[in-house]
Structure formats: structure tokens, C-alpha cells
Design an enzyme around this catalytic site. Structure first.
Site, PDB file in Angstrom:
ATOM      1  CG  HIS A  93     -25.870  59.096  78.601  1.00  0.00           C
ATOM      2  ND1 HIS A  93     -26.334  60.155  77.863  1.00  0.00           N
ATOM      3  CD2 HIS A  93     -24.615  58.876  78.184  1.00  0.00           C
ATOM      4  CE1 HIS A  93     -25.376  60.561  77.049  1.00  0.00           C
ATOM      5  NE2 HIS A  93     -24.316  59.804  77.210  1.00  0.00           N
ATOM      6  CG  ASP A 157     -16.755  54.829  86.816  1.00  0.00           C
ATOM      7  OD1 ASP A 157     -16.508  55.270  87.952  1.00  0.00           O
ATOM      8  OD2 ASP A 157     -16.806  53.619  86.551  1.00  0.00           O
ATOM      9  CD  GLU A 273     -14.862  52.451  89.687  1.00  0.00           C
ATOM     10  OE1 GLU A 273     -14.684  51.830  88.619  1.00  0.00           O
ATOM     11  OE2 GLU A 273     -15.630  53.432  89.772  1.00  0.00           O
TER      12      GLU A 273
HETATM   13  P1  FAD Z   1     -31.679  59.982  81.715  1.00  0.00           P
HETATM   14  O1  FAD Z   1     -31.280  58.707  81.126  1.00  0.00           O
HETATM   15  O2  FAD Z   1     -32.075  61.048  80.786  1.00  0.00           O
HETATM   16  O3  FAD Z   1     -32.841  59.753  82.795  1.00  0.00           O
HETATM   17  C1  FAD Z   1     -32.793  58.680  83.701  1.00  0.00           C
HETATM   18  C2  FAD Z   1     -34.079  58.649  84.530  1.00  0.00           C
HETATM   19  O4  FAD Z   1     -34.107  59.764  85.410  1.00  0.00           O
HETATM   20  C3  FAD Z   1     -35.355  58.727  83.703  1.00  0.00           C
HETATM   21  O5  FAD Z   1     -36.366  57.985  84.311  1.00  0.00           O
HETATM   22  C4  FAD Z   1     -35.693  60.196  83.738  1.00  0.00           C
HETATM   23  O6  FAD Z   1     -37.072  60.435  83.554  1.00  0.00           O
HETATM   24  C5  FAD Z   1     -35.221  60.583  85.126  1.00  0.00           C
HETATM   25  N1  FAD Z   1     -34.750  61.964  85.191  1.00  0.00           N
HETATM   26  C6  FAD Z   1     -33.872  62.575  84.370  1.00  0.00           C
HETATM   27  N2  FAD Z   1     -33.677  63.839  84.788  1.00  0.00           N
HETATM   28  C7  FAD Z   1     -34.426  64.000  85.891  1.00  0.00           C
HETATM   29  C8  FAD Z   1     -34.655  65.086  86.774  1.00  0.00           C
HETATM   30  N3  FAD Z   1     -34.074  66.274  86.597  1.00  0.00           N
HETATM   31  N4  FAD Z   1     -35.497  64.897  87.820  1.00  0.00           N
HETATM   32  C9  FAD Z   1     -36.102  63.712  88.014  1.00  0.00           C
HETATM   33  N5  FAD Z   1     -35.945  62.660  87.197  1.00  0.00           N
HETATM   34  C10 FAD Z   1     -35.111  62.806  86.154  1.00  0.00           C
HETATM   35  N6  FAD Z   1     -24.118  55.546  86.678  1.00  0.00           N
HETATM   36  C11 FAD Z   1     -23.446  55.529  87.851  1.00  0.00           C
HETATM   37  O7  FAD Z   1     -24.049  55.574  88.920  1.00  0.00           O
HETATM   38  N7  FAD Z   1     -22.085  55.450  87.861  1.00  0.00           N
HETATM   39  C12 FAD Z   1     -21.345  55.454  86.729  1.00  0.00           C
HETATM   40  O8  FAD Z   1     -20.130  55.408  86.782  1.00  0.00           O
HETATM   41  C13 FAD Z   1     -22.023  55.516  85.482  1.00  0.00           C
HETATM   42  N8  FAD Z   1     -21.341  55.542  84.320  1.00  0.00           N
HETATM   43  C14 FAD Z   1     -22.025  55.615  83.140  1.00  0.00           C
HETATM   44  C15 FAD Z   1     -21.305  55.672  81.939  1.00  0.00           C
HETATM   45  C16 FAD Z   1     -21.967  55.754  80.738  1.00  0.00           C
HETATM   46  C17 FAD Z   1     -21.169  55.817  79.462  1.00  0.00           C
HETATM   47  C18 FAD Z   1     -23.386  55.751  80.712  1.00  0.00           C
HETATM   48  C19 FAD Z   1     -24.120  55.791  79.419  1.00  0.00           C
HETATM   49  C20 FAD Z   1     -24.119  55.682  81.894  1.00  0.00           C
HETATM   50  C21 FAD Z   1     -23.443  55.615  83.116  1.00  0.00           C
HETATM   51  N9  FAD Z   1     -24.133  55.571  84.332  1.00  0.00           N
HETATM   52  C22 FAD Z   1     -23.446  55.540  85.521  1.00  0.00           C
HETATM   53  C23 FAD Z   1     -25.596  55.460  84.359  1.00  0.00           C
HETATM   54  C24 FAD Z   1     -26.280  56.794  84.573  1.00  0.00           C
HETATM   55  O9  FAD Z   1     -26.210  57.158  85.930  1.00  0.00           O
HETATM   56  C25 FAD Z   1     -27.729  56.649  84.150  1.00  0.00           C
HETATM   57  O10 FAD Z   1     -27.770  56.436  82.783  1.00  0.00           O
HETATM   58  C26 FAD Z   1     -28.584  57.835  84.525  1.00  0.00           C
HETATM   59  O11 FAD Z   1     -29.852  57.592  84.002  1.00  0.00           O
HETATM   60  C27 FAD Z   1     -28.074  59.197  84.143  1.00  0.00           C
HETATM   61  O12 FAD Z   1     -28.229  59.497  82.818  1.00  0.00           O
HETATM   62  P2  FAD Z   1     -29.004  60.823  82.303  1.00  0.00           P
HETATM   63  O13 FAD Z   1     -28.619  62.014  83.085  1.00  0.00           O
HETATM   64  O14 FAD Z   1     -28.759  60.835  80.861  1.00  0.00           O
HETATM   65  O15 FAD Z   1     -30.514  60.501  82.685  1.00  0.00           O
END
Ligand code: FAD
Length: 524
Positions: A93, A157, A273
């Protein structure tokens, strides 16, 4: 295909695609219990993210079945002579390819292909914590903890994000003013460092690694387990929205509400918020289904003559046993605020429905084909002292009257953030999150195009720079090291670089963040 055979295939692809000469025996010795895949559909999934603006094909995808699998792969990459990168992918994400790599392996932390040896999250009712796999989605953490009458305290969120993914950034929502970001609510981690070591870390044990990894953008290790603090789960939520036409009254009230963080539970809200309403039309936006579509609320009905409105969004959690005092508590708090008197909108719902509110919006957007579109999002932390200038220059200036998505704005208390972690926030006691969550559409309207919105983001950053507003990007994205140094500031950059040398000296982890030049230069 057997793992060894697959690895041979991966190595030959690596050699032929990027011209690297690896010592294949390093990888051939690798035995994983999970599933190493070069299946085109796995590769395709790992090549894109929610932002849909970057594409990078990994050479292979690992579906690990345990932390040991993660350690084996990273260890092999660390030992290989010419640098094979490894990127953990939570739920993909990210916006700008942060979990992608083109010269290595993506570890799909959340997907459940293969045997999951780690099992479901494990709750300790007595010590009030949950141990969760790093790739676990927060929605699944919540479902498990609720079975024990408990829940994490600090949220995002949206719950279809992974534990490791949000802890690598910060994890923020309307509870952060009170409990701090998610990274302030973690007791212990298991981490596979860039050397392939699997270490447990906490405040007391390997504390440098613990603080490095929290908010560390995946640079120092892969989180395979997180121990997260819990509280008794509320049963219901009173969810309230009130409107303001005056920005300084809006922020004064928001700041007042977050200053109550030290008060007893019945004398403060549980979530604060807010959002900006620039578009003429429905107040409703994709983030939530608060207002009934059959009864849309028009900005014009509040007499702003097409100007900007601000919506404060607050909640009060409660148990059915205290339902008789909730009206009184909410009333007492609302009395101290200065919103437009006729603009109070209230709803009441189960706690889990409130936390999972954005998922409903996701389903709605998906059904209209509006979810899988490019998302040129911009998230900024803005110091309190300059938020009014930001309002004038951006909300009332640069944005015009079209936003292409929700704009969140809410303040947080810096004293709830731990300076020892890797995350960067402005140097003021209170700072705001401003989140421009835009979707680019191919609708023929130039103002909705990816190019237009991306240019607007650049314009906003330039405006802040020119006006001397010291913003920090949240979920940061830069492409030059100079910009990264600027983002961290000299002291934190020195610490960040030293941590990189200590925990990932070969710079193989999370190269998609584009912070450190990987050894295999084509990894970007
Ligand atoms: P990824 O996108 O898969 O990874 C993000 C980063 O973390 C990459 O660099 C990856 O290599 C690294 N990573 C992933 N897993 C691990 C692990 N296990 N150990 C170490 N590194 C790792 N953020 C907020 O803070 N508050 C919100 O309310 C919020 N709302 C969101 C709503 C939507 C619809 C979306 C799309 C995103 C939102 N986000 C929010 C952002 C979100 O926190 C980031 O996108 C975050 O990257 C988490 O997504 P992911 O788990 O898919 O991680």
C-alpha cells in the site's frame, strides 16, 4: 518446482537480466520451508503498489513460512558477492514503489501462500499485549484481540495494512494525540537484520536496533514479530462531526481537544481528526460513509458562498454499561467548542465498524472501478506555528476548488513520539498531519489527471520551501540523497547512516525507498 530448482532459475534470470555475476552456491544452499516463486502472477503483484505510479519487476517472490525463511534469504543475499536486494512487502500500500525491487527478491509478508508456521496473533490477557507476525494485517490483529475483549490503542484509518509496513513508517490516526503513533505502542520486535541475523529487540535488549527499525522505512531489518500493547476494547463509538468556516477557530478547537490528553477518560475525546472541504457539493467523501447518500449535506447550506469549510471529526468510545453517561460527557465537551451551531452530525456504531470504516469506502470505490487508479498522495507534517499560512497558501490558494480526494488535517502532540526512533517530525510541541489523498482519473478533466495532480504536489512543496514552512513528509518520497539528508536533518541523518552501516552494511534492504545507493546499482 522444488526450491533449489527455482533458485537456480532465479540466479540465471539475475545473471541474464542485470548482468550480475553471483556466487550461485550461496543461494543454492538456501533451503526454505515456504514458497519461492517466479510465477508471473506473483511477480506482477509484487511489481506494483497502491500508488500505481512505479513498476519494478523482482526476480522472484518469496512466500515465507517463518522468520527463519526470511533470515535464510536475507543471509544468502548478504553473503552473495555482488549484491542481491531484498524488499519486504507488507500489503503493497505504498505510493512510490517503496516495497519494490528490480534486482532481487520481494518477500510477500502478508500473503498466506504456503504453510504459515507463525500461526494467528497470540494474546496475553494478563500482560495485555498481542504477538503478531510482521505481515499480519491490522484487521486480523483486531479480530483476534477482540476475542479476548482487548484491542490495540493506536490505529491507522484503514486496517488492511500490515503490522511491519505501518511500524516502518509510524502508523497514525485520530488516537495519536492521546496514545502516540503505533510505533509508540510496541513492546518488542523480532527483526531479521540486513546481515540475516534474527534478533529480538526492545527498550532493554538490542535497543539501538529496536529504535532504528521503528519508523525506519525498512532500512535496518525485516520485522517478523511485533509485540503490541492492548487495552480493554470499547464496545461502541459515538462519532461526531461539526463544521467550521473559520480556520483559526477550527484549529484552536482541535488544539484544545488534543491538549486534554492527560485528562481522565470521560473528560476527553478518544479520537480527534478533521478534514478540509474545498469542493462545492457533497460533504461525503470516499473515506467514510458517515453521511447517508440519500441525505447529502451541501456546503452551500452553511452559507460559505463557495469558500472552504473545515470539519472536525471526534469520537467517544463507551461500553454499554456506561451508555447512560455518554450523552452527558459528549455534551460537556462539545459545549467548550466554537463550531457552526447547526452543524452537529452524530452517529453511533460498534467499535469494530468505526475502526474498519474506510474498508466500506474501498468496496464502494472498487465496485465503480475507482480503487485501482494512480494515487499521487502527499502527506505532510506541518508545524503548528505555520498551519494558518499553509491554509492560506494551499487550501485557499493552490488547490483551487478541486481536490480529487479527501484532505485530512489533524494535530498531534510531539511528546507522544519517541525521538530515539527513526521517524522525523517537525521541531514543535504540536504539529499537524495534512494528508492530500488524491486519485488520478482518466476522465478528460485535466484537473483530475496524474500529471496535473503531481505538478500540484510539487507546487505545494515549493510553496512551503519558499515560505519557510518547515514541513516534513510523512511516508516520505525522495529520489536524491541530498533530499533525504535534508529530510532527516544533519544529526538524524548521521544517526540513520550509522544505523544503516551497523544493521544493513551491504545496503540490500528496501532499496525501493531510494535512500542508500544499493550495491547492485540497477536495483532502483
Ligand atoms: P508496504 O507498502 O508493503 O511497505 C512499506 C515499506 O515498509 C516498504 O519499504 C517495505 O519494504 C517496508 N516493509 C513492509 N513490511 C515490512 C516488515 N515486515 N519489516 C520491515 N519493513 C517492512 N498510514 C497511516 O499512518 N495512517 C493511516 O491512516 C493510513 N491510511 C492509509 C489508507 C490507505 C487506503 C492506504 C493505501 C495507506 C494508508 N496509510 C496510512 C499508509 C500506510 O501506512 C503505508 O502505505 C504503509 O506503507 C503500510 O502499507 P503496507 O503494509 O502495505 O506496507
Amino acid at each position: 518446482m522444488a526450491p533449489k530448482l527455482l533458485l537456480t532459475f532465479v540466479i540465471y534470470r539475475l545473471i541474464s537480466t542485470v548482468g550480475l555475476t553471483l556466487d550461485p552456491t550461496d543461494l543454492l544452499r538456501l533451503e526454505v520451508d515456504g514458497h519461492l516463486s517466479v510465477d508471473p502472477s506473483d511477480v506482477k503483484t509484487a511489481s506494483v503498489d497502491f500508488g500505481m505510479m512505479n513498476r519494478a519487476e523482482p526476480l522472484a517472490v518469496l512466500h515465507p513460512s517463518s522468520a527463519e525463511d526470511v533470515a535464510r534469504l536475507v543471509g544468502a543475499a548478504y553473503g552473495s558477492a555482488h549484491g542481491l536486494s531484498v524488499s519486504a512487502r507488507g500489503h503493497g500500500h505504498s505510493i512510490n514503489g517503496q516495497a519494490q525491487t528490480s534486482s532481487g527478491v520481494v518477500i510477500e509478508m502478508s500473503a498466506s501462500k504456503g504453510v504459515r508456521q507463525w500461526g494467528l496473533p497470540r494474546v496475553s490477557e494478563q500482560s495485555r499485549y498481542v504477538d503478531a507476525w510482521g505481515g499480519e494485517l491490522w484487521i486480523d490483529v483486531l479480530k483476534t484481540t477482540l476475542e479476548h475483549g482487548l484491542a490495540p490503542k493506536s490505529w491507522t484509518d484503514y486496517l488492511y495494512l500490515s503490522v511491519g509496513g505501518t511500524l516502518s513508517n509510524a502508523g497514525i490516526s485520530g488516537q495519536a494525540f492521546n496514545h502516540g503513533p503505533q510505533i509508540s505502542n510496541v513492546y518488542e520486535l523480532d527483526v531479521v537484520t540486513g546481515k540475516g541475523e534474527l534478533l529480538t529487540c526492545s527498550e532493554e535488549q538490542n535497543s539501538e536496533l529496536f529504535h532504528a527499525v521503528l519508523g525506519g522505512l525498512g532500512q535496518f531489518g525485516i520485522i517478523t514479530r511485533a509485540r503490541i500493547g492492548l487495552e480493554p476494547a470499547p464496545q461502541r463509538v459515538r462519532w461526531i462531526r461539526v463544521l467550521y468556516s473559520n480556520f483559526s477557530t477550527f484549529t484552536k478547537d482541535q488544539e484544545y481537544l488534543i491538549s486534554l490528553h492527560g485528562q481522565p477518560p470521560n473528560q476527553k475525546f478518544d479520537y480527534v481528526e478533521g478534514f478540509v472541504i474545498v469542493d462545492e457539493g457533497l460533504i461525503n467523501n470516499w473515506r467514510s460513509s458517515f453521511f447517508s447518500p440519500r441525505n447529502p449535506v451541501k456546503i452551500s447550506s452553511f452559507g460559505t458562498n463557495g469558500g472552504v469549510l473545515y470539519c472536525l471529526e471526534i469520537t467517544k468510545n463507551y461500553h454499554e454499561s456506561t451508555a447512560d453517561t455518554i450523552d452527558q460527557d459528549v455534551e460537556a465537551l462539545l459545549k467548550r467548542l466554537d463550531f457552526i451551531p447547526s452543524s452537529v452530525f452524530t452517529t453511533d456504531l460498534p467499535y469494530v465498524d468505526f475502526l474498519d470504516r474506510v474498508h466500506k469506502a474501498e468496496l464502494k470505490l472498487r465496485s465503480k472501478g475507482l480503487w485501482d487508479v494512480p494515487h499521487p498522495w502527499l502527506n505532510l507534517f506541518v508545524p503548528r506555528s505555520r498551519i494558518a499560512d499553509f491554509d492560506e497558501g494551499v487550501f485557499k490558494g493552490i488547490l483551487g476548488n478541486k481536490t480529487s480526494g479527501p484532505i485530512l488535517i489533524y494535530p498531534m502532540n510531539k511528546n507522544k513520539w519517541d525521538d530515539r526512533t527513526s521517524v522525523v517530525t517537525p521541531e514543535e510541541d504540536v504539529f499537524y498531519l495534512v494528508a492530500l489523498l488524491r486519485s488520478a482519473l482518466d476522465s478528460g478533466d485535466e484537473a483530475q489527471s496524474l500529471e496535473y495532480l503531481s505538478n500540484q504536489n510539487r507546487q505545494i512543496l515549493r510553496f512551503c520551501d519558499d515560505a519557510g514552512i518547515k514541513v516534513k513528509q510523512y511516508l516520505p518520497h525522495y529520489t536524491t540523497q541530498e533530499d533525504w539528508v535534508d529530510h532527516f536533518g544533519d544529526d538524524k541523518w548521521t544517526l540513520f547512516s550509522k544505523r544503516k552501516m551497523d544493521f544493513d552494511p551491504r545496503r540490500i534492504l528496501a532499496t525501493g525507498q531510494r535512500i542508500f545507493k544499493p550495491m547492485a546499482a540497477s536495483a532502483w
